[in-house]
Write a protein that holds these residues in place. Sequence first.
Motif, PDB file in Angstrom:
ATOM      1  N   GLU A  22      13.058  11.444 -15.182  1.00  0.00           N
ATOM      2  CA  GLU A  22      11.917  11.170 -14.567  1.00  0.00           C
ATOM      3  C   GLU A  22      11.866   9.892 -13.567  1.00  0.00           C
ATOM      4  N   LEU A  23      12.334   9.082 -14.325  1.00  0.00           N
ATOM      5  CA  LEU A  23      12.624   7.760 -13.580  1.00  0.00           C
ATOM      6  C   LEU A  23      13.246   7.861 -12.070  1.00  0.00           C
ATOM      7  N   LEU A  24      14.533   8.354 -12.302  1.00  0.00           N
ATOM      8  CA  LEU A  24      15.607   8.373 -11.173  1.00  0.00           C
ATOM      9  C   LEU A  24      14.666   9.368 -10.121  1.00  0.00           C
ATOM     10  N   ALA A  25      13.869  10.464 -10.370  1.00  0.00           N
ATOM     11  CA  ALA A  25      13.243  10.970  -9.393  1.00  0.00           C
ATOM     12  C   ALA A  25      12.223  10.347  -8.614  1.00  0.00           C
ATOM     13  N   MET A  26      11.547   9.477  -9.549  1.00  0.00           N
ATOM     14  CA  MET A  26      10.577   8.591  -9.039  1.00  0.00           C
ATOM     15  C   MET A  26      11.338   7.644  -7.951  1.00  0.00           C
ATOM     16  N   MET A  27      12.475   7.061  -8.287  1.00  0.00           N
ATOM     17  CA  MET A  27      13.172   6.318  -7.271  1.00  0.00           C
ATOM     18  C   MET A  27      13.768   7.133  -6.266  1.00  0.00           C
TER      19      MET A  27
END
Length: 352
Positions: free
Chosen positions: A145-150
């Motif tokens: 989820e964090l990598l997708a936001m990045m």
Amino acid sequence: MKINIKGPIISNNDQWIYDWFGIEAVSPKKITDQIEKANREDLEVEINSGGGSVFDASEIYAALKDYPGKVTGKIVGIAASAASVIAMAADKLLMAPTGQIMIHNASVRTQGDHRVMDHTADFLRNTNQTIANAYRLKSGKEYDELLAMMDKETWLTPQQALDHKLIDEIMFEGQVSDFVASADPQTGMLPKEVIEKVRNEMKSYTSATNQVSNPIVTPKDEEEKEIMNLEQLQNDHPDLYKQILNNGIDQGVTSERNRMKAIDDLSLPGYEEIINAAKYDSGISAEAVAVEIVKANKQQGLNYLSGAKDDAQTLAAIEGTSNQNLETEEEKAKREAEEIANSINKRRGQAR
């Protein structure tokens, strides 16, 4: 104790250049020096930065995270890119209602063939993972989820940041405020080419100012240099010119005063002409005057011995005159010459 994270995140080696220009910036050493002075007291870290070097931000993050005292972070403007990583180190992170957080992938400028590009891509993916670690520890979110936001370069309002658990509290909650939405996507870091140019120009300037006798070189452009002569120095920098001139005059007066005193110390009866010529005409040193006196003394001794020999030959023609008188006169002349030489050497502190 209050610590500011404001301006671009830069390396320790570049900090002095930003300071010299008066540009607000922060490096690991600047922060760790303040942390050492804090002596375990609570820290308040105020953040308003567009980011910068991810590795220098990582060093600052680790220093704050490892601090034994309580660390309260306050995002008062923007915490973007590398600055958002630093914000995650706070034990309690607050955000102004007008602030924003931005998270995105790491980036780098590079060149080379496909192998270099493949290697760089792997390097950036790993860097993204390490950045995501800071967000994960703060929010508890999963890597994906964090990598997708990045990947999307996500900008978060205070409420969104709170919903994602990236902050703990919105500052002034419950108070009526006018929200101002403003964000600069640029980090504010000086381009590396500018850093290197300033570094090289400062080296040239420092070298020139350390050698007053050499021409002063000032930067004109990348292709040529302008040589500053004394007239330009006087016109462009009158205070510096006056200071150099006065220093030169003072040194000259002191040097001449010492020369005259040293010559006066050599004064002997019968050598006034040599002394006066040295003081007022030739300008030679005291050492050179001593040599002139010794030469004159030697010549006087030779003249005296020559006269004594002539007198002795005349006396020898007179019946009954002893050769002992001739030897006595020669010895007397040598002794007097030796006494004069010793007198000069004693005055110079080199008595034989």
